[in-house]
Design an enzyme around this catalytic site. Structure first.
Site, PDB file in Angstrom:
ATOM      1  CB  CYS A 271      -0.890   0.096   1.064  1.00 53.81           C
ATOM      2  SG  CYS A 271      -2.104  -1.238   1.141  1.00 53.81           S
TER       3      CYS A 271
HETATM    4  N1  LIG Z   1      -2.469  -6.347   1.333  1.00 47.75           N
HETATM    5  C1  LIG Z   1      -2.923  -5.304   1.801  1.00 47.75           C
HETATM    6  O1  LIG Z   1      -2.471  -5.084   3.018  1.00 47.75           O
HETATM    7  C2  LIG Z   1      -3.821  -4.270   1.347  1.00 47.75           C
HETATM    8  C3  LIG Z   1      -4.374  -3.456   2.015  1.00 47.75           C
HETATM    9  C4  LIG Z   1      -5.342  -2.617   1.656  1.00 47.75           C
HETATM   10  C5  LIG Z   1      -5.668  -2.578   0.328  1.00 47.75           C
HETATM   11  N2  LIG Z   1      -5.139  -3.405  -0.348  1.00 47.75           N
HETATM   12  C6  LIG Z   1      -5.560  -3.237  -1.884  1.00 47.75           C
HETATM   13  O2  LIG Z   1      -6.408  -4.289  -2.244  1.00 47.75           O
HETATM   14  C7  LIG Z   1      -6.033  -4.768  -3.493  1.00 47.75           C
HETATM   15  C8  LIG Z   1      -5.890  -6.143  -3.481  1.00 47.75           C
HETATM   16  O3  LIG Z   1      -4.543  -6.574  -2.912  1.00 47.75           O
HETATM   17  P1  LIG Z   1      -4.244  -7.674  -2.335  1.00 47.75           P
HETATM   18  O4  LIG Z   1      -2.967  -7.493  -1.382  1.00 47.75           O
HETATM   19  O5  LIG Z   1      -5.122  -8.655  -2.058  1.00 47.75           O
HETATM   20  O6  LIG Z   1      -3.222  -8.138  -3.649  1.00 47.75           O
HETATM   21  P2  LIG Z   1      -2.864  -9.850  -4.158  1.00 47.75           P
HETATM   22  O7  LIG Z   1      -1.847  -9.693  -5.168  1.00 47.75           O
HETATM   23  O8  LIG Z   1      -2.688 -10.455  -2.668  1.00 47.75           O
HETATM   24  O9  LIG Z   1      -4.298 -10.398  -4.363  1.00 47.75           O
HETATM   25  C9  LIG Z   1      -4.767 -10.193  -5.695  1.00 47.75           C
HETATM   26  C10 LIG Z   1      -5.418 -11.594  -6.030  1.00 47.75           C
HETATM   27  O10 LIG Z   1      -6.199 -11.131  -7.329  1.00 47.75           O
HETATM   28  C11 LIG Z   1      -5.822 -12.175  -8.321  1.00 47.75           C
HETATM   29  N3  LIG Z   1      -6.217 -11.557  -9.668  1.00 47.75           N
HETATM   30  C12 LIG Z   1      -5.786 -10.924 -10.314  1.00 47.75           C
HETATM   31  N4  LIG Z   1      -6.388 -10.438 -11.330  1.00 47.75           N
HETATM   32  C13 LIG Z   1      -7.579 -11.384 -11.364  1.00 47.75           C
HETATM   33  C14 LIG Z   1      -8.574 -11.312 -12.157  1.00 47.75           C
HETATM   34  N5  LIG Z   1      -8.862 -10.486 -13.106  1.00 47.75           N
HETATM   35  N6  LIG Z   1      -9.732 -12.053 -11.567  1.00 47.75           N
HETATM   36  C15 LIG Z   1      -9.819 -12.597 -10.669  1.00 47.75           C
HETATM   37  N7  LIG Z   1      -8.575 -12.670  -9.676  1.00 47.75           N
HETATM   38  C16 LIG Z   1      -7.519 -11.964 -10.072  1.00 47.75           C
HETATM   39  C17 LIG Z   1      -4.369 -12.487  -8.039  1.00 47.75           C
HETATM   40  O11 LIG Z   1      -4.342 -13.739  -8.706  1.00 47.75           O
HETATM   41  C18 LIG Z   1      -4.285 -12.456  -6.703  1.00 47.75           C
HETATM   42  O12 LIG Z   1      -4.535 -13.738  -5.921  1.00 47.75           O
HETATM   43  C19 LIG Z   1      -5.201  -3.811  -4.082  1.00 47.75           C
HETATM   44  O13 LIG Z   1      -5.752  -2.601  -4.666  1.00 47.75           O
HETATM   45  C20 LIG Z   1      -4.435  -3.359  -2.742  1.00 47.75           C
HETATM   46  O14 LIG Z   1      -3.913  -1.955  -3.039  1.00 47.75           O
HETATM   47  C21 LIG Z   1      -4.348  -4.226   0.014  1.00 47.75           C
END
Ligand SMILES: NC(=O)c1ccc[n+]([C@@H]2O[C@H](COP(=O)([O-])OP(=O)(O)OC[C@H]3O[C@@H](n4cnc5c(N)ncnc54)[C@H](O)[C@@H]3O)[C@@H](O)[C@H]2O)c1
Length: 441
Positions: A271
């Site tokens: 983030c």
């Molecule tokens: N990790 C954190 O702590 C956190 C905290 C707040 C917000 N976020 C936000 O949340 C969002 C997701 O982050 P994350 O950490 O879970 O990412 P991540 O990479 O852990 O997970 C994303 C998942 O989405 C899948 N994916 C990608 N394209 C796809 C599609 N077209 N259809 C289905 N699945 C698909 C990937 O394979 C992956 O498993 C981002 O915008 C991030 O900025 C993350």
């Protein structure tokens, strides 16, 4: 649109979660544990298969939670978007990375919205959770969904609700962290808030999706700017012979108007290093400069270079050049006690040390092998956390404050430790004498 609200009340609504990563998996589990049936979608077949077997691929999410939800018939993972039609609510938790020039990459959101649009049916609620700039839900997701022929606010509902996951945190969980929800219209806000309210403890409805999007960015910009501030003060105080960590501990005793942030070797995680630039980019479209964001980014991204200069100073004081010295970086994770290395500054530290001619290894039991990432390919394996192994290096660089690195006996044979987290001196205690030499950086 009363149907979906009714099904939420009865907990018969099916919740689809697109993206089963750090955000989507725990979110889906919380809905399953609240009694909803959940369909988790992911393009990565390994994740889909692992969930099907009741296994976890995220260390802080226990496999027993996944196993129980799957065995109870409340959680199913799939790569088949056609199953979106089963869902009453669809929560989008896909990545929002930055491009090579620090520009937002919303392509994952767009492709997901297109997949949903191709199967959208009347009565569904769609909520975007991925962090992004204000306007994405209204200006980008909405038209993509309306390309289906269905109308937002009439046939389907649309909202934004940001995620506030903090991997490894024990005092708050996905369930207990308050959830901000903003719809593109009042009905979307009401139904989305009802959905989250059925599974989470506290919902904070706001007047629009834009406010919810901006709220998430404010939170992350706040951290980025304050971390940059202590990082800059660290360098200034260092010149003055003042220990910034001691200053922060003293300042923390002020009972009001101060919040402590800790300096470090640079920003990490999914983030803070990325999200602020989403806002900076969007600000430019409105003719505004996000100066604090740019300045914080500049200071924070400089940190690994500053640490490397400290390693060179520390070795120099021992009569050794950095070139040809053996350096061990402790910690590949971006923060303590998690197996999350996304955007970790350790990667850059290792590469910069190598560029300067050092022979570099790392130690991090959370990563037996360094992953190949979009930006880095270190080709390294972790060395064991062992005093004899540590003793073979000219310098250790503590980059991540994992609990295991707080064991003073590990540093018995070490000569020089460059500590970016201020943990080694306390681990060694006052009896350590002048070996190893500790340099705070
Ligand atoms: N990790 C954190 O702590 C956190 C905290 C707040 C917000 N976020 C936000 O949340 C969002 C997701 O982050 P994350 O950490 O879970 O990412 P991540 O990479 O852990 O997970 C994303 C998942 O989405 C899948 N994916 C990608 N394209 C796809 C599609 N077209 N259809 C289905 N699945 C698909 C990937 O394979 C992956 O498993 C981002 O915008 C991030 O900025 C993350």
């Amino acid at each position: 649109m009363n149907g979906v609200a009714e099904r939420i009340r009865e907990r018969s609504a099916v919740v689809g979660v697109v993206g089963q990563g750090y955000v989507g998996l725990p979110l889906g589990l919380v809905f399953a544990e609240a009694g909803f049936r959940v369909v988790g979608f992911d393009v990565d077949p390994r994740k889909v298969a692992a969930i099907g077997r009741g296994e976890s691929y995220i260390r802080h999410i226990g496999p027993e939670r996944i196993g129980a939800a799957v065995a109870g018939g409340r959680y199913v993972a799939t790569g088949d978007y056609d199953r979106l039609v089963e869902c009453d609510a669809i929560l989008i938790c896909v990545p929002t990375p930055l491009g090579r020039h620090r520009e937002p990459d919303n392509s994952y959101i767009h492709s997901t919205a297109r997949e949903i649009a191709a199967r959208l049916r009347p009565g569904q609620l769609v909520v975007l959770e991925s962090t992004t700039y204000p306007g994405t839900t209204d200006e980008e997701v909405r038209p993509l969904l309306e390309a289906s022929g269905l109308r937002c606010g009439v046939d389907f509902l649309l909202a934004f609700s940001p995620e506030r996951e903090d991997p490894g945190r024990r005092d708050y969980s996905t369930r207990s962290i308050p959830k901000v929800v903003g719809g593109v219209d009042p009905e979307s806000t009401r139904v989305a808030a009802a959905l989250y309210g059925a599974a989470l403890e506290r919902i904070v409805p706001v007047s629009s999706a834009r406010v919810a999007e901006a709220c998430k960015l404010l939170e992350n910009v706040f951290r980025s700017v304050n971390i940059a501030l202590v990082n800059e003060l660290k360098m200034i105080f260092d010149r003055m012979g003042i220990d910034v960590w001691e200053v922060i501990e003293a300042a923390k005793t002020k009972p009001f108007g101060f919040m402590a942030f800790q300096p470090g070797p640079g920003l990490g995680g999914h983030c803070i290093p990325l999200d602020p630039f989403y806002l900076a980019w969007k600000a430019a479209e409105h003719g505004e400069w996000a100066r604090f964001i740019e300045l914080a980014g500049e200071v924070n991204t400089r940190m690994p270079r500053w640490v490397v200069s400290k390693v060179a100073d520390a070795l120099n004081a021992e009569g050794k050049p950095l070139h040809g010295s053996r350096v061990l970086v402790l910690g590949l994770a971006y923060k303590a006690n998690v197996d999350d290395d996304r955007e970790s500054p350790s990667y850059e530290l290792i590469e910069l040390l190598r560029e300067a001619g050092a022979v570099v290894d790392y130690c991090d039991p959370y990563f037996p092998v360094a992953r190949k990432t979009r930006k880095h390919d270190l080709g390294l394996r972790s060395v064991p956390a062992d005093p004899e192994v540590f003793g073979r290096y000219d310098a250790l660089v503590l980059a991540t404050a994992h609990d295991l690195f707080k064991d003073g006996s590990l540093y018995r044979g070490a000569r020089v430790v460059v500590d970016t987290r201020n943990v080694v001196a306390a681990a060694l205690g006052p009896e350590a004498g002048d070996r190893p030499r500790i340099w705070k950086a």
